[in-house]
Design an enzyme around this catalytic site. Structure first.
Site, PDB file in Angstrom:
ATOM      1  N   LYS A 121      -7.439  -6.729  12.050  1.00 16.58           N
ATOM      2  CA  LYS A 121      -7.940  -6.320  10.735  1.00 16.58           C
ATOM      3  C   LYS A 121      -8.249  -7.541   9.893  1.00 16.58           C
ATOM      4  O   LYS A 121      -7.377  -8.318   9.525  1.00 16.58           O
ATOM      5  CB  LYS A 121      -6.918  -5.435  10.021  1.00 16.58           C
ATOM      6  CG  LYS A 121      -7.443  -4.860   8.716  1.00 16.58           C
ATOM      7  CD  LYS A 121      -6.655  -3.650   8.273  1.00 16.58           C
ATOM      8  CE  LYS A 121      -7.289  -2.997   7.056  1.00 16.58           C
ATOM      9  NZ  LYS A 121      -6.572  -1.768   6.685  1.00 16.58           N
TER      10      LYS A 121
ATOM     11  N   LEU B 265       3.746  -3.403   1.741  1.00 16.60           N
ATOM     12  CA  LEU B 265       4.103  -3.007   3.118  1.00 16.60           C
ATOM     13  C   LEU B 265       5.410  -2.248   3.219  1.00 16.60           C
ATOM     14  O   LEU B 265       6.107  -2.330   4.238  1.00 16.60           O
ATOM     15  CB  LEU B 265       4.115  -4.221   4.045  1.00 16.60           C
ATOM     16  CG  LEU B 265       2.779  -4.966   4.185  1.00 16.60           C
ATOM     17  CD1 LEU B 265       2.922  -6.122   5.177  1.00 16.60           C
ATOM     18  CD2 LEU B 265       1.655  -4.035   4.626  1.00 16.60           C
TER      19      LEU B 265
ATOM     20  N   GLY C  98     -11.674   1.011  -2.597  1.00 19.16           N
ATOM     21  CA  GLY C  98     -12.477   2.082  -3.188  1.00 19.16           C
ATOM     22  C   GLY C  98     -13.962   1.739  -3.234  1.00 19.16           C
ATOM     23  O   GLY C  98     -14.385   0.662  -2.818  1.00 19.16           O
TER      24      GLY C  98
ATOM     25  N   CYS D 235      -3.094  -8.615   4.773  1.00 18.28           N
ATOM     26  CA  CYS D 235      -2.477  -7.947   3.630  1.00 18.28           C
ATOM     27  C   CYS D 235      -2.325  -8.945   2.493  1.00 18.28           C
ATOM     28  O   CYS D 235      -1.638  -9.959   2.640  1.00 18.28           O
ATOM     29  CB  CYS D 235      -1.123  -7.361   3.973  1.00 18.28           C
ATOM     30  SG  CYS D 235      -0.384  -6.555   2.528  1.00 18.28           S
TER      31      CYS D 235
END
Ligand SMILES: Cc1cc2nc3c(=O)[nH]c(=O)nc-3n(C[C@H](O)[C@H](O)[C@H](O)COP(=O)(O)OP(=O)(O)OC[C@H]3O[C@@H](n4cnc5c(N)ncnc54)[C@H](O)[C@@H]3O)c2cc1C
Ligand SMILES: Cc1cc2nc3c(=O)[nH]c(=O)nc-3n(C[C@H](O)[C@H](O)[C@H](O)COP(=O)(O)OP(=O)(O)OC[C@H]3O[C@@H](n4cnc5c(N)ncnc54)[C@H](O)[C@@H]3O)c2cc1C
Ligand SMILES: Cc1cc2nc3c(=O)[nH]c(=O)nc-3n(C[C@H](O)[C@H](O)[C@H](O)COP(=O)(O)O)c2cc1C
Ligand SMILES: Cc1cc2nc3c(=O)[nH]c(=O)nc-3n(C[C@H](O)[C@H](O)[C@H](O)COP(=O)(O)O)c2cc1C
Ligand code: FES
Ligand code: FES
Lengths: 262, 331, 331, 262
Positions: free
Chosen positions: C191, C97, C243, C156
């Site tokens: 999120k 972050l 990804g 996160c």
């Protein structure tokens, strides 16, 4: 069954999306039954699963075998970019091919193929032709421009063509062509062999369920290709209680009509 | 593409000072409960069936062991097809534990292996719907002479009952472990699921309940959709994600669990090369199973075994045992 | 290799019967709380910074929106390096972050975007250690004129406190959501983390607490080890896996959450192509963020936007809105 | 900065593991400062991150640029397999190069390079040579067989070589060579430029910390390469309280000695 690095001898575009690929290696000198197939590692290392392809022609003298494939997704797209001299990892011969021991010279056999179903039929046709079997081929495609190996099949015997739009031969699907032109197939042909899309296989399965020697070559999504992962199964036709399945890769890809549930 | 394209290993050989070499056999040997293995590599359950067809390709005696396909009490037909779908550097499967059932496995599959490969240790993967199922299979299959260990599959994401339920709840996992341990004649390894918020309580619970070892990881739950049909590609909807795509998750979870328990771990998840196998051992595994790689390269297992000595040299590791000891956690 | 190699899409065009075409602009437009987007594609937080350098490559006005890098109250320096490692079809990051802090973002970054791209909607990614941190940043940043929505980063994996803690506990997630909702001038998207046993209770908890939407998925926790150094490649040890490797997990989780809540979802996870974006929309997303793909191809976002109409044609989808409606769950 | 598909003009192996790669495209005609770099998409689609490489030579007339790289892992191994005619996606020019505006013709400059650090120094050397700067290069490698571009640097001015094993030139690392042969460097050279492994950069940083124009080119693991992801940071030297970091990709890769913590 062996696994080897085969060398690309040549690659040739036959139609908009069909390619002919000739590979050289020791595998081409092994004993093959037409209808057996190979699993090819395509040249995109993100794609882990091999692609199954029928073998369209074998040349043991040259040590070469021919594949015919259509680009339908990422794997075949990558394959179509491969160039002569490059190597591809290939596993084969896989599965059980078309039974034909029972056929004697002079007998008649019918080959029914649609689209990319025709490669194994061509290998079979060449072998039967050599053995003196009278061949008739009924091939179907969506339209004329998608046709390939017309001359090759014509060289083996009689050839009837069908296209959905009538741009070549009979207008309509192969089932209709069979009804119209081969109403006597059940008795006329000592053997019937079919390979192609599921619709075609169902048409053949329905028509020649009771023929003693009518065979279908199936497709299925595979992982191992050798019979150990259970990815590729198809239910047995007898299976009302869903108690039996066949593995297409090693118990097939060829099944007698009436044997599996399509 | 050659299969060596799959090798992510560092090509810069650093073997200027080669480590003292043990006899090749000893370099690769590992010892886990019930399993004295000549090398740490074995095919993972479900990716090798019962080995018969792979035996046409190479001598299975090269393998450290075999983890056979899940055995359930009754024969199972598995899920509808398609059962596999491809993903970037991975695949989804929803086989649904198809297997010929305990009778056929005891009567045909295991005897075939015992006859043809009498010295090859078998790890029997056991699955079920209820605790009673698991117990029944453990009891019987652990009596087969070549079954040297059981892998309790409490982490299959592809069946409606059993499977993952046992694997996500420490209490259920512990109860099942204790029940199976009580009846098993051979050491019991519990196969852990990666689909949990924290894997450590589950590892600790099964350890306390008597597990002899752990195997990890089973597949991550994933899904692919077909834009043409507007349906999931897998008939089952979701499937288990495996292959190199999940290797970083396997390394993380093996490492995490290795920090909190002394139980030996058989690691798996995305191993394609000898370097991958060593990465899992460095994370905390004592042996390594190879799953999806068998599909990409049917000779993956013997290839990895053959690559190992050279890669050990490259990283100046005298033996697998040394690497295992190096990464041991001092408690 | 050209970037189109990254395209897994079906090459067999099936556009013989092209759907009735809307004007191109309308075909791509989507409407979410606070966000009227000309197309559904936006860069994902942390993979595009504040856009300044990408603006040298292309006109950012092409984008549907931008999700800017996480903002924390104080400037943060992040973790030690190496902060990134590669994996098969994916990558690990442990940036930690790093960001210039709320003051600099309010004083420099957002004004720069407002001046140069006045019509470009910004979604501000907000992070913190304590509830008070989150609340303070939400209150201030939601007042910036170009910030049209907030994305609350409770997932996160790369910071010691805050981050994932809030994202794995439904109660904590709900409390934080309610507190931030109370002070935010713009719609609040939460999120979600994929690193949980069951994501649905968390989605439902934040929905009940007043969330206006969800964004998912954040990265999976992963690890890579370096055999040469015998250390993790990332200085932080573990990192977040992103990804194409994780796309099947994203599809599964978006699909799962979409079944249980009506909250709009901005989907992300492994999108490299227009087909990938449509797959996430088919799973239940109403817009799509593109993260790691920006590194593989710095023009990934405009490329995907440009590819969309053709891929819609290929699958006979008249508009993004149609696909969203098609996949709506009838409750 | 542009992103384009560049065409491989040629690829040439210089040593056991170092390759010279010449790429053609519009990027080669842009203004460049030596020390700037490119990010190359390597031909293995599993690898998502681009690889940063310094530019060793520019030929704007031909529209070509030259990279020199060592195969150290999967990406460079894949790159070494690429063939002329293939295309590679390249992003550049990236970062800030070596400052040299302050140098006047006739002044002396020292280039200190180790291993794969030498490519950007060669580009710099060519430019300075053209501008009439007196160049001295000190290049170090592990051993003679790893040396490349020896003749190229010799053509630019004085050249001192060092190898760890003494197989070529001075025996020992470059730091010792600097102490032995360039004890007067601090005053003799109007500019000192270094690129190479961290050990080399530390040696140069320690020796010429107070030189007004001594520069280091750093390496770092990158993701975006353009300054937006914070992957590539390096702490500022001033940073006792760990309050400042630089992004190597856009604030570097070139920093003055004393500026960063190595
Ligand atoms: C025994 C056997 C023999 C075959 N012989 C030939 C042949 O000679 N020539 C030929 O062109 N094709 C043949 N196929 C089909 C061929 O294997 C597939 O078209 C190919 O694997 C698709 O790969 P892809 O990566 O391009 O497509 P993908 O991106 O994997 O998929 C694209 C579409 O192709 C279809 N498909 C994918 N895999 C299979 C599969 N294993 N079987 C059937 N359909 C699939 C699906 O509808 C999918 O949506 C055969 C399949 C089998 C099982
Ligand atoms: C600004 C810059 C300029 C560079 N210029 C050159 C050059 O001109 N010639 C050249 O040969 N190399 C150069 N490098 C290093 C080069 O980028 C790496 O060697 C390459 O990315 C490794 O890729 P790989 O896939 O082969 O190795 P990987 O498999 O990714 O890694 C192998 C090993 O290489 C090292 N490495 C990986 N990535 C980097 C990186 N980004 N920076 C430094 N080390 C890394 C690590 O030690 C790693 O263990 C430069 C790096 C930077 C940051
Ligand atoms: C097709 C397939 C079938 C599998 N069947 C089983 C099984 O029956 N029992 C089991 O415990 N795991 C099963 N697995 C999981 C693997 O054993 C292994 O845990 C997982 O695939 C991760 O390893 P990999 O990435 O090397 O494949 C199966 C995996 C695949 C791909
Ligand atoms: C380098 C990097 C930095 C990231 N930083 C953030 C961040 O600051 N805040 C956040 O919510 N997500 C962050 N993410 C997660 C992404 O926004 C995204 O959720 C994730 O990468 C999955 O999408 P992708 O597969 O397209 O990359 C970061 C991801 C990467 C790769
Ligand atoms: S593909 Fe594995 S059993 Fe048929
Ligand atoms: S590599 Fe992304 S900021 Fe430097």
């Amino acid at each position: 069954m062996i696994q080897e690095q085969m060398t690309i001898v040549r690659q040739h575009q036959l139609t908009d999306d069909v390619y002919e690929l000739v590979l050289a290696g020791a595998m081409a000198r092994l004993p093959w039954t037409p209808g057996q197939f190979v699993e090819v590692q395509v040249p995109d290392p993100r794609l882990l699963l091999r692609r199954p392809f029928g073998v369209a022609a074998l040349d043991p003298a040259q040590g070469q075998l021919t594949l015919l494939y259509k680009t339908v997704g990422a794997g075949t797209a990558a394959l179509s970019q491969a160039r002569p001299g490059e190597k591809l990892a290939v596993l084969g011969p896989l599965g059980h091919g078309f039974p034909s021991d029972f056929l004697q010279a002079g007998k008649q056999a019918l080959l029914i193929g649609g689209g990319t179903g025709i490669p194994p039929l061509y290998a079979l046709g060449r072998q039967l032709h050599q053995q003196g079997i009278q061949l008739t081929s009924a091939l179907g495609f969506a339209t004329k421009s998608q046709f390939f190996y017309q001359a090759e099949f014509a060289a083996l015997g009689d050839l009837a063509c069908a296209t959905n739009d009538g741009s070549l031969g009979f207008r309509g699907h192969l089932g209709l062509l069979l009804d119209t032109q081969f109403a006597d197939a059940q008795t006329r042909f000592a053997a019937i062999y079919a390979c192609g899309p599921t619709g075609l296989l169902m048409a053949v399965n329905n028509r020649y369920r009771d023929h003693p020697h009518a065979y279908l070559s199936l497709e299925s999504r595979m992982a191992c290709g050798v019979g150990e992962c259970y990815a590729c199964v198809v239910p047995a036709a007898s299976d009302t209680a869903a108690t039996a399945v066949y593995k297409v890769c090693d118990e097939g890809p060829v099944f007698a009509t009436g044997e599996v549930k399509l | 593409m050659t299969t060596s394209n799959h090798d992510h290993q560092n090509h810069q050989a650093t073997n200027e000072h080669p480590a003292h070499h043990l006899a090749s056999a000893d370099r690769l040997a590992v010892h886990l409960p019930g399993l004295d293995l000549k090398n740490p590599i074995m095919p993972a359950s479900g990716c090798f069936g019962f080995g018969q067809h792979y035996a046409e390709l190479y001598d299975l005696n090269q393998l450290g062991a075999i983890m056979i396909k899940a055995a359930t009490n009754e024969p199972r037909l598995g899920n509808p097809t398609p059962r596999v779908a491809e993903t970037a550097s991975g695949m989804l499967n929803a086989i649904g534990l198809q297997n010929p059932g305990l009778e056929a496995i005891m009567g045909e599959k295991l005897p075939w292996l015992a006859t043809n490969f009498p010295d090859l240790p078998i790890i029997a993967n056991v699955a079920g719907t209820t605790e009673a199922d698991y117990v029944a299979v453990c009891q019987r299959i652990s009596q087969a002479p070549n079954v040297k260990a059981i892998e309790l599959n409490i982490s299959c994401p592809n069946v409606a009952h059993g499977g993952l339920e046992f694997g996500t709840d420490p209490k259920m996992a512990a109860a099942l472990t204790a029940a199976c341990r009580a009846v098993s004649q051979v050491p019991l390894y519990i196969k852990l699921s990666p689909n949990v918020t924290d894997i450590r309580p589950i590892a600790l619970a099964v350890a306390a309940a008597g597990a002899d070892g752990l195997t990890m990881i089973n597949t991550l739950v994933g899904m692919r959709l077909d834009l043409r049909t507007r349906q999931p590609i897998l008939a089952n909807g979701t499937g288990g994600l495996s292959g190199p795509a999940i290797k970083p998750v396997a390394v993380r979870l093996i490492h995490q669990v290795h920090q909190v328990t002394d139980l030996p771990i058989i690691g798996m998840g995305g191993v394609m090369t000898a370097s991958d196998a060593l990465e899992l051992i460095m994370a905390g595994a004592s042996a390594v199973a190879v799953g999806t790689a068998n599909f990409a390269d049917p000779q993956a297992c013997p290839r990895i075994i053959n690559e190992l000595p050279q890669v050990l040299d490259q990283y100046q590791i005298s033996s697998i045992q040394q690497l295992i000891q190096e990464t041991a956690v001092v408690r």
